[in-house]
Design an enzyme around this catalytic site. Structure first.
Site, short mmCIF file in Angstrom:
data_model
loop_
_atom_site.label_atom_id
_atom_site.label_comp_id
_atom_site.label_asym_id
_atom_site.label_seq_id
_atom_site.Cartn_x
_atom_site.Cartn_y
_atom_site.Cartn_z
N HIS A 32 0.81 -1.15 -0.03
CA HIS A 32 -0.12 -0.21 -0.09
C HIS A 32 0.91 1.33 0.03
O HIS A 32 0.69 2.23 -0.95
CB HIS A 32 -0.95 -0.13 1.24
N GLU A 60 0.71 5.87 12.70
CA GLU A 60 -0.65 5.34 13.28
C GLU A 60 -0.39 4.06 13.50
O GLU A 60 -0.75 3.29 14.27
CB GLU A 60 -1.66 5.68 12.16
N ASP A 61 0.26 3.03 12.60
CA ASP A 61 0.02 1.67 12.54
C ASP A 61 1.24 0.91 13.13
O ASP A 61 1.39 -0.23 13.28
CB ASP A 61 -0.09 0.99 11.22
N ASP A 128 -3.58 8.22 -1.08
CA ASP A 128 -3.91 7.08 -0.15
C ASP A 128 -5.31 6.66 -0.51
O ASP A 128 -5.54 5.30 -0.39
CB ASP A 128 -3.87 7.58 1.24
N ASP A 248 -22.71 16.41 -24.70
CA ASP A 248 -21.07 16.55 -24.46
C ASP A 248 -20.91 14.99 -24.14
O ASP A 248 -19.76 14.68 -23.45
CB ASP A 248 -20.45 17.54 -23.47
MN MN Z 1 -2.95 4.42 3.76
#
Ligand code: MN
Length: 491
Positions: A32, A60-61, A128, A248
């Site tokens: 990721h 964060e992780d 992200d 269009d």
């Molecule tokens: Mn992320």
């Protein structure tokens, strides 16, 4: 140390930090952040942004701290990672930003302040979200729908405000495909059929214009564009589902050297084909609110084919597709020279709101008073953000009332609503809600909705929920499914 090896260092740190973690797709987590890195590189972002993109989930992780990042990669990268982390928290309740601006309880404002100091935070967040959308199939359906909804409501408008047209379209298309797969496939098929039928006539029109441009020694690039499925869906809703009124659907885009040649090209196209009345739009002289520049004209060819032409310069094209990200590519000086040389008619106005946002952030930080209402309107003109008593952010269309809020929480909460408390005061159900209101719904078990409520809902969502409840309560009940003010447009 050269910056490029800093990027490698960041990849190493993130790989080690996320080691052992898996994504919902079953892949190692590092896939990721590396995908976010790639997206940011495609957008030509600067090295600090790319490094922050690689590290955006570490604080964060994982065990990595902001201090670690600051020591190894410097203040700017740490600031960006911090911003992305805070933005993530901001979306889900925002309790952690209290130290940021203790005197205000306005979560959305905090969200903007947290990010407004450096717009690159928003760009990382978009990258992200884009990758998360691309891999959405790995999540359970209810989560897919929730993320798709939020992407459509918050991230697509954000991409639009940053004038990142290509990103906005991808977010809209992917989200819509998850939210309404049946409708998506239906419209896709419809578009393909139309395209196939028009193919030969379009080629004729393109050839005629190209011949004329060559004869006039005008350098150009031409490509075709098909309207995105989601914008077609929105447009059809406006036009009674009549696709023949969507002029269009197919557009031919000519990219030429400078502004003067844009107008010359417009004249040449009109010398070949009859323009439709009221369909010439000069967004070069009058850019759209987000800074978009181009000339549009819809013509009818001798084969009776309706075609939209879009004419713009390469710079305008880059801004339309990549927007704010393009400004990091065209550095300031180049921008200024493009301006003075007339290749773009004015500095992109989409930068102005960001400048405004950042100035406001600075004012707030130094304790000055600012007009926060104006600030919010700039970014989300057609939405209001209200709070549950627990502090969760609920976004609603402008002009929503307590029942809209109640139905948004749950159709049962809507059905059994007997009152509403806004900012601590009991209010009537036809009270308009405003940005920042804290809304609490009073429910009574076994209480039922009544037809009088139709005047007390402003959102389509609540109206549809309410109508289906009324239909099952009163089998003979009949009402137009659209709000009253739109009634006369219907056949
Ligand atoms: Mn992320």
């Amino acid at each position: 140390m050269p910056k490029n090896s800093k990027i490698q260092e960041a990849v190493k740190l993130a790989t080690e930090a996320h080691d052992g973690q898996l994504r919902k797709t079953g892949e190692p987590y590092i896939v990721h952040p590396l995908a976010v890195k790639k997206i940011l590189e495609e957008w030509n972002m600067d090295d600090d942004t790319i490094i922050a993109g690689i590290l955006h989930d570490t604080v964060e992780d994982t065990d990595v701290t902001l201090k670690d990042i600051e020591e190894q990669f410097g203040h700017d990268v740490a600031f960006l990672v911090d911003g992305v982390t805070k933005l993530g928290k901001a979306r889900s309740g925002m309790k952690n930003l209290d130290s940021y601006l203790p005197e205000t309880s306005d979560n959305l404002l905090k969200l903007l302040i947290a990010t407004g100091q450096d717009v690159r935070v928003l760009i990382i967040k978009l990258a992200d979200r884009l990758h998360n959308l691309r891999t959405l199939s790995a999540l359970p359906p209810d989560k897919q729908k929730k993320i798709a909804r939020e992407s459509l409501d918050v991230f697509a408008p954000l991409a639009d405000r940053l004038q990142m047209g290509r990103v906005r379209v991808e977010i809209e298309e992917t989200s819509f495909r998850y939210l309404d797969p049946k409708r998506y496939e239906e419209l896709k098929k419809l578009t393909e059929e139309r395209l196939k039928r028009a193919d030969k006539k379009l080629k004729n029109a393109q050839q005629a214009v190209e011949n004329l441009l060559k004869r006039e020694h005008i350098k150009y690039k031409c490509d075709g564009r098909v309207k995105s499925i989601y914008s077609l869906h929105k447009k059809l809703a406006k036009y009674d589902q009549n696709i023949d009124r969507v002029y269009d659907l197919i557009a031919l885009r000519f990219i030429v050297e400078d502004v003067t040649t844009c107008y010359l090209t417009l004249g040449l196209i009109h010398s070949l084909f009859r323009p439709m009345e009221g369909r010439v739009k000069d967004y070069i002289a009058m850019p759209k609110q987000n800074g978009y520049q181009s000339i549009h004209t819809t013509v009818i060819t001798p084969d009776k084919q309706v075609v939209e032409f879009q004419i713009r310069t390469q710079e305008m094209h880059d801004y339309a597709e990549r927007g704010l990200a393009a400004t990091f590519f065209y550095n300031e000086q180049k921008l200024t020279s493009a301006y003075t040389e007339g290749r773009i008619s004015k500095l992109p106005s989409h930068l102005l709101w960001i400048k405004e946002l950042q100035e406001t952030a600075a004012k707030l930080a130094s304790g000055e008073k600012v007009d926060t209402k104006k600030l919010k309107l700039t970014l989300f003109a057609d939405k209001i953000f209200v709070y549950t008593p627990k502090g969760d952010i609920i976004d609603l269309p402008k002009d929503s009332m307590p029942l809209d809020f109640a139905y948004r929480l749950h159709s049962e909460i809507g059905a059994t609503c007997t009152g509403a408390i806004v900012n601590g005061k009991m209010v009537s159900l036809n009270t308009k809600l405003h940005n920042g209101d804290i809304v609490e719904i009073v429910t009574t078990k076994n209480s039922k909705p009544n037809p009088g409520w139709l005047d007390k809902v402003g959102s389509k969502h609540a109206r549809h929920k309410l109508l289906s409840q009324l239909h099952s309560l009163f089998p003979n009940f009949a009402a137009n499914p659209d709000p009253p003010e739109k009634k006369e447009k219907k056949k």
